[in-house]
Enzyme design. Structure first.
Site, PDB file in Angstrom:
ATOM      1  N   LYS A  33       6.376   9.546  -6.874  1.00 46.33           N
ATOM      2  CA  LYS A  33       6.747   8.514  -6.142  1.00 46.33           C
ATOM      3  C   LYS A  33       8.036   7.867  -6.629  1.00 46.33           C
ATOM      4  O   LYS A  33       7.606   7.220  -7.943  1.00 46.33           O
ATOM      5  CB  LYS A  33       5.563   7.560  -5.876  1.00 46.33           C
ATOM      6  CG  LYS A  33       6.019   6.407  -4.831  1.00 46.33           C
ATOM      7  CD  LYS A  33       4.568   5.667  -4.304  1.00 46.33           C
ATOM      8  CE  LYS A  33       4.520   4.542  -5.098  1.00 46.33           C
ATOM      9  NZ  LYS A  33       5.319   3.306  -5.268  1.00 46.33           N
ATOM     10  N   ASP A  60       9.529   5.752  -1.630  1.00 45.27           N
ATOM     11  CA  ASP A  60       8.701   4.609  -1.345  1.00 45.27           C
ATOM     12  C   ASP A  60       9.858   3.586  -1.245  1.00 45.27           C
ATOM     13  O   ASP A  60       9.823   2.501  -1.946  1.00 45.27           O
ATOM     14  CB  ASP A  60       8.155   4.358  -2.239  1.00 45.27           C
ATOM     15  CG  ASP A  60       7.065   3.034  -1.856  1.00 45.27           C
ATOM     16  OD1 ASP A  60       7.054   2.615  -0.904  1.00 45.27           O
ATOM     17  OD2 ASP A  60       6.244   2.754  -2.904  1.00 45.27           O
ATOM     18  N   LYS A  62      10.227   1.496   1.905  1.00 47.49           N
ATOM     19  CA  LYS A  62       9.710   0.624   2.920  1.00 47.49           C
ATOM     20  C   LYS A  62      10.848  -0.176   3.698  1.00 47.49           C
ATOM     21  O   LYS A  62      10.835  -1.275   3.729  1.00 47.49           O
ATOM     22  CB  LYS A  62       8.911  -0.461   2.174  1.00 47.49           C
ATOM     23  CG  LYS A  62       7.750   0.208   1.241  1.00 47.49           C
ATOM     24  CD  LYS A  62       6.989  -0.956   0.851  1.00 47.49           C
ATOM     25  CE  LYS A  62       5.515  -0.809  -0.196  1.00 47.49           C
ATOM     26  NZ  LYS A  62       5.914  -0.080  -1.399  1.00 47.49           N
ATOM     27  N   ASP A  65      13.735  -3.202   9.293  1.00 46.87           N
ATOM     28  CA  ASP A  65      14.835  -3.546  10.149  1.00 46.87           C
ATOM     29  C   ASP A  65      15.038  -3.425  11.471  1.00 46.87           C
ATOM     30  O   ASP A  65      13.939  -2.980  12.022  1.00 46.87           O
ATOM     31  CB  ASP A  65      16.212  -3.076   9.412  1.00 46.87           C
ATOM     32  CG  ASP A  65      17.456  -4.260   9.306  1.00 46.87           C
ATOM     33  OD1 ASP A  65      17.682  -4.762  10.417  1.00 46.87           O
ATOM     34  OD2 ASP A  65      18.286  -4.575   8.370  1.00 46.87           O
ATOM     35  N   THR A 118      -1.172  -4.436   0.408  1.00 42.52           N
ATOM     36  CA  THR A 118      -2.667  -4.558  -0.288  1.00 42.52           C
ATOM     37  C   THR A 118      -2.535  -5.778  -1.086  1.00 42.52           C
ATOM     38  O   THR A 118      -3.613  -6.143  -1.548  1.00 42.52           O
ATOM     39  CB  THR A 118      -3.212  -3.559  -0.824  1.00 42.52           C
ATOM     40  OG1 THR A 118      -2.113  -2.962  -1.571  1.00 42.52           O
ATOM     41  CG2 THR A 118      -3.465  -2.195   0.100  1.00 42.52           C
ATOM     42  N   ARG A 211       0.330   3.363 -13.455  1.00 46.83           N
ATOM     43  CA  ARG A 211       0.282   2.883 -14.795  1.00 46.83           C
ATOM     44  C   ARG A 211      -0.979   3.524 -15.622  1.00 46.83           C
ATOM     45  O   ARG A 211      -0.821   3.966 -16.794  1.00 46.83           O
ATOM     46  CB  ARG A 211       0.048   1.210 -14.928  1.00 46.83           C
ATOM     47  CG  ARG A 211       1.391   0.686 -14.825  1.00 46.83           C
ATOM     48  CD  ARG A 211       1.085  -0.766 -14.677  1.00 46.83           C
ATOM     49  NE  ARG A 211       0.555  -0.843 -13.303  1.00 46.83           N
ATOM     50  CZ  ARG A 211       0.427  -2.200 -12.597  1.00 46.83           C
ATOM     51  NH1 ARG A 211       0.760  -3.176 -13.339  1.00 46.83           N
ATOM     52  NH2 ARG A 211      -0.280  -2.227 -11.594  1.00 46.83           N
TER      53      ARG A 211
END
Ligand code: C5P
Length: 236
Positions: A33, A60, A62, A65, A118, A211
């Site tokens: 990603k 990714d 996002k 608009d 989230t 991570r």
């Protein structure tokens, strides 16, 4: 459809580091990603350097608009070589925007909607103007149902929301789940976490893991161990 559900978040602005990670992790994960941190720094050329390693890419970015701008933004992104396997937009951009996005993608990549981030607790979304009589989970499920009606392939959600999203949509409507932490890993800034196995047991289709893999002393070994915990026989 998704054989190896591990999607490793290559969160770095550094092309050489992202490329090296993509190469070493490719045997153990299904997707890489690349998000805003990478793309804003490294651009299409950086994207193409990483994608040429052969790991299918979830881009990714996002998008959010007006319908016309999102549609043409996606058309530009579909000219990347190799093309992203997965791309995403904000479902709160509304039905017309999501339909325009689905039409622009036209099946060339999986199109995923971000419902409620989230990182937002119920108090945060109510403060931002969402209906106070509905929880974050209810808003996310309603947005997921709308996203499906508009032709999207799935949504991003947390592990505890997967069942509600699936019941508001369909079993084959994809759920892409971040906040994944192996049992012995630090939670860092993630709040609503699940182990890889627990998220799959909830019905998650894709596990976004950053991570715990990229921050490990040996990222390939960390990815291999997570894949082994899922009893996946082969990558991608
Ligand atoms: O390092 P970590 O496993 O927390 O990385 C999770 C990745 O998933 C990051 O790239 C983060 O931006 C992304 N993400 C998230 N929560 C969302 C959407 C995306 O953590 N709701």
């Amino acid at each position: 459809m998704i054989k190896n559900p591990i999607c490793v978040a290559l969160d770095t602005p550094d092309v050489a580091r992202a490329t090296a990670l993509a190469r070493s992790l490719r045997p153990h994960v299904g997707y890489g990603k690349l998000g805003m941190e990478f793309f804003y720094a490294a651009g299409p050329q950086g994207y193409e350097a990483v994608a040429r390693e052969g790991l299918p890419i979830f881009l990714d970015l996002k998008l959010h608009d007006i319908p016309n701008t999102v549609a043409f933004g996606l058309r530009s992104l579909m000219r990347l070589e190799p093309r992203p396997a997965i791309i995403n937009i904000h479902a709160t951009g509304g039905a017309d925007m999501m339909r325009a996005a689905a039409e622009a993608i036209d099946g060339r990549a999986l199109l995923i909607g971000v419902t409620i981030l989230t990182s937002l607790a119920d108090a945060d979304i109510h403060q931002a103007g969402f209906a106070e009589n509905l929880s974050g989970r209810e808003h996310a499920s309603a947005l997921a149902a709308l996203a499906r009606d508009c032709g999207l392939d799935g949504v991003v959600c947390s592990a505890p929301d997967v069942r509600a999203v699936k019941s508001a949509t369909a079993r084959d409507f994809l759920t892409v789940v971040p906040g994944i932490r192996p049992a012995d890993a630090a939670t860092q800034d993630q709040k609503r976490i699940a182990t890889p196995r627990a998220a799959l047991d909830e019905g998650a289709d894709m596990l976004v893991i950053g991570r715990p893999i990229t921050g490990a002393a040996d990222p390939a070994e960390a990815a291999r161990a997570i894949a082994a915990s899922l009893e996946l026989s082969h990558a991608s």
